[in-house]
Design a protein around this motif. Structure first.
Motif, short mmCIF file in Angstrom:
data_model
loop_
_atom_site.label_atom_id
_atom_site.label_comp_id
_atom_site.label_asym_id
_atom_site.label_seq_id
_atom_site.Cartn_x
_atom_site.Cartn_y
_atom_site.Cartn_z
N ARG A 19 -20.82 1.84 18.22
CA ARG A 19 -21.86 1.13 18.97
C ARG A 19 -23.18 1.19 18.22
O ARG A 19 -23.91 0.19 18.13
N LEU A 22 -23.32 -1.15 15.29
CA LEU A 22 -23.41 -2.55 15.71
C LEU A 22 -24.80 -2.94 16.21
O LEU A 22 -25.14 -4.12 16.23
N THR A 23 -25.59 -1.96 16.63
CA THR A 23 -26.85 -2.28 17.31
C THR A 23 -28.08 -1.68 16.64
O THR A 23 -29.20 -1.92 17.11
N LEU A 28 -27.03 -2.19 10.34
CA LEU A 28 -26.58 -3.56 10.12
C LEU A 28 -26.94 -4.05 8.73
O LEU A 28 -26.19 -4.79 8.09
N ILE A 84 -18.16 -8.85 21.03
CA ILE A 84 -17.54 -7.66 20.47
C ILE A 84 -17.40 -6.64 21.60
O ILE A 84 -18.38 -6.29 22.26
N LEU A 96 -11.83 -1.97 18.42
CA LEU A 96 -12.82 -3.06 18.43
C LEU A 96 -12.07 -4.37 18.59
O LEU A 96 -11.13 -4.66 17.87
N THR A 125 -15.76 -6.72 9.47
CA THR A 125 -15.15 -5.61 10.18
C THR A 125 -14.59 -4.57 9.21
O THR A 125 -14.68 -3.36 9.45
N LEU A 128 -17.51 -2.65 8.12
CA LEU A 128 -17.91 -1.75 9.19
C LEU A 128 -17.06 -0.49 9.16
O LEU A 128 -17.57 0.63 9.27
#
Length: 290
Positions: A19, A22-23, A28, A84, A96, A125, A128
């Motif tokens: 999480r 992603l935020t 990022l 997502i 995910l 992904t 990630l």
């Protein structure tokens, strides 16, 4: 409108870490985009040369909670929706699931901007996953460049890596899609298997070291292997295409496959990261994981 494009992946990290990746704008900017700014719930933006139509940010958040991130993303004048979802599978494993609206395979063929969305998200992904593992990232697609050349190191012997590139069963396993390969010059290289009828052609092959496949208008793909301090250096090149219309969608898909190629050769207990569907998670497992 067609059904949304979907992917499911198992990430070797706690759901809280996924999480955050992603935020958090700083994270990022490592694994996803050249530029990113996040101030949820008001702002979620990423742009730059590694983003389709990345001259400026074109996203806006729609919904965010502990399990879901949903945002609008305007591409080629059309507002698409990316969602997502995260689920804790265990204390150190997260499922995910990503869905992307307004993707049509016809856009891949025509070269329309939205045609890159499927492979863009697979590559993102994979990066990630590598970011969460603390591993070097795969090369990103530079949507401002027509140069398509990358290198990765694989901690495995050259002979093993070459076999995994040219054996139909092994290539199908790590790529996650049937591939029929006749490993000789003039042989077929068929995505979807020999029965699909869409075979490219092997145009050059040096056993144990190099193989080139001609796809027609998308150009020629070449995998070249060399020893590097006990590891295998893989140089991966796409050439011979129309530089006014680079095959970004195919390049992103090929790059994303390098993640599983490396894992397939390096891990004794390899299991694919990609899942054909979202697995069920027992309620007590999800609760115990947080």
């Amino acid at each position: 409108m067609s059904e949304p494009m979907k992917l499911h992946a198992r990430l070797a990290a706690p759901v809280e870490a996924v999480r955050r990746a992603l935020t958090d704008a700083a994270e990022l900017r490592v694994w996803l985009a050249e530029h990113a700014e996040v101030e949820l719930p008001q702002r979620y933006e990423f742009w730059g040369r590694y983003t389709p139509e990345g001259d400026a940010p074109h996203q806006r958040p729609l919904h965010v909670d502990d399990e879901t991130l949903r945002f609008a993303w305007t591409l080629d004048g059309v507002e698409t929706t990316t969602e997502i979802r995260l689920r804790a599978e265990s204390a150190d494993s997260t499922i995910l699931s990503l869905s992307q609206s307004h993707f049509d395979f016809a856009d891949v063929i025509s070269g329309a901007p939205r045609g890159v969305l499927q492979t863009y998200w697979y590559l993102s992904t994979a990066n990630l996953a590598l970011h969460l593992e603390g591993q070097p990232l795969l090369p990103k697609v530079d949507f401002t460049s027509a140069e398509m050349r990358s290198e990765i190191l694989i901690d495995a012997p050259m002979a093993k890596v070459f076999t995994s590139l040219t054996d139909s069963e092994q290539a199908s396993a790590w790529f996650g899609h049937p591939i029929g390969i006749e490993p000789w010059v003039g042989g077929r290289y068929a995505m979807g298997g020999f029965e699909s009828g869409h075979a490219a052609k092997v145009v050059d092959l040096d056993p144990g070291r190099m193989v080139s496949v001609d796809w027609g208008p998308p150009g020629v793909t070449t995998w070249e292997l060399a020893e590097s301090e006990g590891k295998t250096k893989l140089t991966f090149v796409q050439s011979g295409f129309d530089e006014a219309h680079p095959p970004y969608a195919g390049w992103a898909g090929s790059l994303s496959g390098l993640y599983e190629l490396r894992r397939y050769n390096e891990l004794a207990d390899w299991q694919p990261m990609w899942l054909t569907e979202e697995p069920s998670v027992e309620p007590q497992t999800a609760t115990a994981a947080g």
